[in-house]
Design a protein around this motif. Structure first.
Motif, PDB file in Angstrom:
ATOM      1  N   ILE A 135       5.851  -2.435  -5.400  1.00 26.38           N
ATOM      2  CA  ILE A 135       7.063  -2.157  -5.402  1.00 26.38           C
ATOM      3  C   ILE A 135       7.918  -3.015  -4.765  1.00 26.38           C
ATOM      4  N   PRO A 136       9.101  -3.456  -5.256  1.00 22.55           N
ATOM      5  CA  PRO A 136      10.070  -4.275  -4.850  1.00 22.55           C
ATOM      6  C   PRO A 136      10.218  -3.815  -3.404  1.00 22.55           C
ATOM      7  N   PRO A 137      10.294  -4.770  -2.306  1.00 20.48           N
ATOM      8  CA  PRO A 137      10.706  -4.471  -0.975  1.00 20.48           C
ATOM      9  C   PRO A 137      12.080  -4.030  -0.862  1.00 20.48           C
ATOM     10  N   GLU A 138      12.976  -4.398  -1.414  1.00 22.87           N
ATOM     11  CA  GLU A 138      14.293  -3.928  -1.531  1.00 22.87           C
ATOM     12  C   GLU A 138      14.309  -2.467  -1.797  1.00 22.87           C
ATOM     13  N   ARG A 139      13.477  -1.978  -2.789  1.00 23.46           N
ATOM     14  CA  ARG A 139      13.591  -0.624  -2.954  1.00 23.46           C
ATOM     15  C   ARG A 139      12.908   0.210  -2.185  1.00 23.46           C
ATOM     16  N   LEU A 140      11.733  -0.263  -1.428  1.00 25.26           N
ATOM     17  CA  LEU A 140      11.164   0.312  -0.355  1.00 25.26           C
ATOM     18  C   LEU A 140      11.954   0.840   0.677  1.00 25.26           C
ATOM     19  N   GLU A 168      12.387   4.022 -16.377  1.00 20.18           N
ATOM     20  CA  GLU A 168      11.562   3.432 -15.481  1.00 20.18           C
ATOM     21  C   GLU A 168      10.522   4.507 -14.904  1.00 20.18           C
ATOM     22  N   PRO A 169       9.270   4.234 -14.665  1.00 21.74           N
ATOM     23  CA  PRO A 169       8.615   5.283 -13.908  1.00 21.74           C
ATOM     24  C   PRO A 169       8.784   5.539 -12.592  1.00 21.74           C
ATOM     25  N   SER A 170       8.474   6.426 -11.906  1.00 23.51           N
ATOM     26  CA  SER A 170       8.677   6.856 -10.370  1.00 23.51           C
ATOM     27  C   SER A 170       7.634   5.926  -9.725  1.00 23.51           C
ATOM     28  N   PHE A 171       7.505   5.424  -8.334  1.00 24.34           N
ATOM     29  CA  PHE A 171       6.605   4.991  -7.687  1.00 24.34           C
ATOM     30  C   PHE A 171       5.395   6.171  -7.593  1.00 24.34           C
ATOM     31  N   ARG A 176      18.159   7.445  -8.274  1.00 22.44           N
ATOM     32  CA  ARG A 176      17.522   6.311  -9.190  1.00 22.44           C
ATOM     33  C   ARG A 176      18.806   5.361  -9.211  1.00 22.44           C
ATOM     34  N   TRP A 177      19.782   5.718  -9.198  1.00 18.68           N
ATOM     35  CA  TRP A 177      21.008   4.853  -8.976  1.00 18.68           C
ATOM     36  C   TRP A 177      21.135   4.092  -7.709  1.00 18.68           C
ATOM     37  N   LEU A 211      12.202  11.603  -7.105  1.00 22.12           N
ATOM     38  CA  LEU A 211      12.509  10.181  -7.734  1.00 22.12           C
ATOM     39  C   LEU A 211      12.456  10.556  -9.381  1.00 22.12           C
ATOM     40  N   ASP A 212      11.585  11.396  -9.719  1.00 23.64           N
ATOM     41  CA  ASP A 212      11.364  11.589 -11.144  1.00 23.64           C
ATOM     42  C   ASP A 212      12.848  12.069 -11.886  1.00 23.64           C
TER      43      ASP A 212
END
Length: 169
Positions: A57-62, A100-103, A91-92, A84-85
């Motif tokens: 998972i991209p660190p920015e998103r985390l 895109e699937p959730s984590f 999501r925005w 998040l689903d």
């Protein structure tokens, strides 16, 4: 229309999340500040994350997800991933596409732990708060925080049960 018939129909729908989120929503400004802090931390992400192995998972998103969890008092990674689903606002904020699937909550936890260990999360939060302070967005008014979230994020070993004295007596 019956439920079974409804499930068999498919529809193409184009949704622009930027148009769905009001420009005056408080998260709009917070997202700008978070994105700026993340751009400054980008060289650190390059050091932490390898190009080999499974994509993570991209660190920015985390980090932005951690910010959402704090702002919305979401008590666990599992609950956040569930929300998040279906939460368009989340999501925005994370720059995710609708399809895109959730984590996966276990991957989310493991990857987030890496950022916490390297103190990147602390840097992110400090930079974001500093920007908010510089813009005069912080208040010195008293407020209440849900202590259960703080306890959950802290080491559980450092806490003692409230009824521990009664149990031992």
């Amino acid at each position: 229309m019956r439920g079974e018939e409804r499930r068999q129909r498919s529809m193409l729908l184009v949704v622009n999340l930027e148009e769905r989120i009001p420009k005056e929503h408080p998260l709009t400004r917070i997202k700008q500040m978070a994105d700026l802090a993340l751009r400054e931390l980008s060289p650190i992400f390059d050091e932490i994350y390898s190009v080999l192995g499974r994509p993570s998972i991209p660190p920015e998103r985390l980090l932005k997800a951690s910010l959402l969890m704090a702002l919305y008092t979401i008590r666990s990674e599992r609950l956040f991933c569930e929300q998040l689903d279906y939460n368009l606002l989340f999501r925005w904020f994370l720059d995710m596409e609708l399809d895109e699937p959730s984590f996966d909550h276990s991957s989310f936890s493991a990857n987030r732990k890496r950022l916490l260990e390297r103190e990147v999360a602390g840097q992110f939060f400090r930079q974001t708060v500093a920007q908010a302070h510089a813009l005069g967005l912080l208040s010195h008014e008293h407020f209440t925080v849900d202590g259960t979230l703080i306890e959950a994020w802290a080491s559980l070993k450092s806490f003692k049960r409230k009824d521990e004295k009664r149990l031992g007596a």
